[in-house]
Design an enzyme around this catalytic site. Sequence first.
Site, PDB file in Angstrom:
ATOM      1  CG  HIS A  14      28.793  11.118 -57.304  1.00  0.00           C
ATOM      2  ND1 HIS A  14      29.848  10.243 -57.467  1.00  0.00           N
ATOM      3  CD2 HIS A  14      27.691  10.420 -57.677  1.00  0.00           C
ATOM      4  CE1 HIS A  14      29.405   9.085 -57.920  1.00  0.00           C
ATOM      5  NE2 HIS A  14      28.088   9.157 -58.045  1.00  0.00           N
ATOM      6  CG  HIS A  16      23.580   8.693 -60.380  1.00  0.00           C
ATOM      7  ND1 HIS A  16      24.302   8.039 -61.355  1.00  0.00           N
ATOM      8  CD2 HIS A  16      24.284   8.550 -59.229  1.00  0.00           C
ATOM      9  CE1 HIS A  16      25.401   7.520 -60.804  1.00  0.00           C
ATOM     10  NE2 HIS A  16      25.415   7.811 -59.514  1.00  0.00           N
ATOM     11  CG  LEU A  17      20.602  15.420 -62.214  1.00  0.00           C
ATOM     12  CD1 LEU A  17      20.652  16.795 -62.886  1.00  0.00           C
ATOM     13  CD2 LEU A  17      19.770  15.503 -60.934  1.00  0.00           C
ATOM     14  CE  LYS A 100      32.173   7.298 -61.174  1.00  0.00           C
ATOM     15  NZ  LYS A 100      30.797   7.381 -60.709  1.00  0.00           N
ATOM     16  CG  HIS A 137      31.933   2.871 -58.721  1.00  0.00           C
ATOM     17  ND1 HIS A 137      30.657   3.215 -58.319  1.00  0.00           N
ATOM     18  CD2 HIS A 137      32.186   1.670 -58.157  1.00  0.00           C
ATOM     19  CE1 HIS A 137      30.160   2.255 -57.546  1.00  0.00           C
ATOM     20  NE2 HIS A 137      31.077   1.296 -57.441  1.00  0.00           N
ATOM     21  CG  HIS A 175      30.350   6.683 -54.346  1.00  0.00           C
ATOM     22  ND1 HIS A 175      31.307   5.724 -54.548  1.00  0.00           N
ATOM     23  CD2 HIS A 175      29.660   6.787 -55.507  1.00  0.00           C
ATOM     24  CE1 HIS A 175      31.181   5.271 -55.784  1.00  0.00           C
ATOM     25  NE2 HIS A 175      30.203   5.893 -56.387  1.00  0.00           N
ATOM     26  CG  LEU A 220      26.338  -1.296 -55.391  1.00  0.00           C
ATOM     27  CD1 LEU A 220      26.286  -1.900 -56.785  1.00  0.00           C
ATOM     28  CD2 LEU A 220      27.106  -2.218 -54.447  1.00  0.00           C
ATOM     29  CG  ASP A 248      26.113   7.722 -55.431  1.00  0.00           C
ATOM     30  OD1 ASP A 248      25.848   7.878 -56.642  1.00  0.00           O
ATOM     31  OD2 ASP A 248      26.369   6.611 -54.928  1.00  0.00           O
ATOM     32  CG  HIS A 252      17.208   2.811 -58.928  1.00  0.00           C
ATOM     33  ND1 HIS A 252      17.595   2.359 -60.170  1.00  0.00           N
ATOM     34  CD2 HIS A 252      18.361   3.092 -58.267  1.00  0.00           C
ATOM     35  CE1 HIS A 252      18.914   2.356 -60.259  1.00  0.00           C
ATOM     36  NE2 HIS A 252      19.411   2.805 -59.116  1.00  0.00           N
ATOM     37  CB  ALA A 264      22.808  -0.558 -56.322  1.00  0.00           C
TER      38      ALA A 264
HETATM   39  C1  NCD Z   1      24.176   4.436 -58.858  1.00  0.00           C
HETATM   40  C2  NCD Z   1      23.030   4.451 -59.884  1.00  0.00           C
HETATM   41  O1  NCD Z   1      21.932   3.959 -59.562  1.00  0.00           O
HETATM   42  O2  NCD Z   1      23.234   4.967 -60.986  1.00  0.00           O
HETATM   43  N1  NCD Z   1      23.819   3.537 -57.806  1.00  0.00           N
HETATM   44  C3  NCD Z   1      24.321   3.556 -56.542  1.00  0.00           C
HETATM   45  O3  NCD Z   1      24.006   2.639 -55.788  1.00  0.00           O
HETATM   46  N2  NCD Z   1      25.106   4.509 -56.136  1.00  0.00           N
HETATM   47  C4  NCD Z   1      25.457   4.079 -59.511  1.00  0.00           C
HETATM   48  C5  NCD Z   1      26.676   4.338 -58.652  1.00  0.00           C
HETATM   49  O4  NCD Z   1      27.038   5.500 -58.397  1.00  0.00           O
HETATM   50  O5  NCD Z   1      27.287   3.376 -58.180  1.00  0.00           O
HETATM   51 ZN    ZN Z   2      26.950   7.428 -58.250  1.00  0.00          ZN
END
Ligand code: NCD
Ligand code: ZN
Length: 341
Positions: A14, A16-17, A100, A137, A175, A220, A248, A252, A264
């Site tokens: 899991h 986010h790229l 997802k 999620h 997560h 989150l 996860d 940002h 988040a």
């Molecule tokens: C994730 C994101 O920033 O894309 N943020 C996070 O707090 N985990 C989205 C997600 O997986 O909830």
């Molecule tokens: Zn995530």
Amino acid sequence: MTDRLTIRRPDDWHVHLRDGAMLDHVAQYTARQFARAIIMPNLSPPVTTAEEGAAYRDRINAAVPAGLDFTPLIVAYLTDHSSPDEMARGHDEGIFTAAKLYPAHATTGSAHGVTDVAKIMPVLERMADIGMPLLIHGEVTDHDVDIFDREAVFIERTLKGLVRDLPGLRIVFEHITTSEAVDFVTAAPANVAATITPQHLHINRNAMLVGGIRPHAYCLPVAKREQHRLAVRAAAVSGSPKFFLGTDSAPHAVHTKEAACGCAGIFNAPYALESYIQVFDEEGVLDRFEGFASEHGPNFYGLPLNTGTVTLERGETLVPERVGEVVPFHAGETLGWRLAS
Ligand code: NCD
Ligand code: ZN
């Protein structure tokens, strides 16, 4: 005392790229440690069709530095309008590994998510038929539910019904952060598993709120009370094949987190393995790290185990305050392990 540990090369189930400049910046950190990763589709606009998935896969491959052997596993983003045929086509063509479910407005990039799972039942039934895993999620978005209770309430209101009604569907509860989630997954049949992040093993909600508000500890699902951290930690190190590594990592840029309404997400990719192994070391179960990091995930997804290895050794890793425009998890701390090769 074990000072060096060589394990089968791990995967991140899991991550986010992102896209564009952020993708170019962060892809190297994941690709350096992991052979494969499940890539979250919450771009804007989200990855909903097989064509978009293939194009995103190509952009990720282009962002990975030459010489690193890394395979992105692309995921479809489910909306109220997702079609069973499009999911099946993407899966048949080898583009979509999984799909997802973001409840609409549950988290970053979920505005196009699902408003009611009843609307996607035909898609989920097809996924069960073709063996395509569903990644969830697991938080409700009802305004009357406290944010610290959203995961536990999701189990009651949504997840129990899904597991009951779709016994053939492989489900990853992503997560997890609560003892309720640990208990649910543990008691569920073998087609239900969960990913666990490094932050939910290391921090509870005090890390976010004591001594000042700390936006870089905010993600989150939000970190919960200590009793929940301990339950999630016990699950991770238990050796159960139902629990596996999913960072996860969610970068940002610093100014979007240090703001009146901060985003988040915790960026843990640069030192993910060092962060996780520290937990297994503290719990005295280094021998269980390989299962969690490198075996339980592929076995659940029905994918081959990786053939290469990585070696971690005891030694100081100083985590920098910044990695480009992003503040990493553990910024300014010294971790007790380092990635040797
Ligand atoms: C994730 C994101 O920033 O894309 N943020 C996070 O707090 N985990 C989205 C997600 O997986 O909830
Ligand atoms: Zn995530």
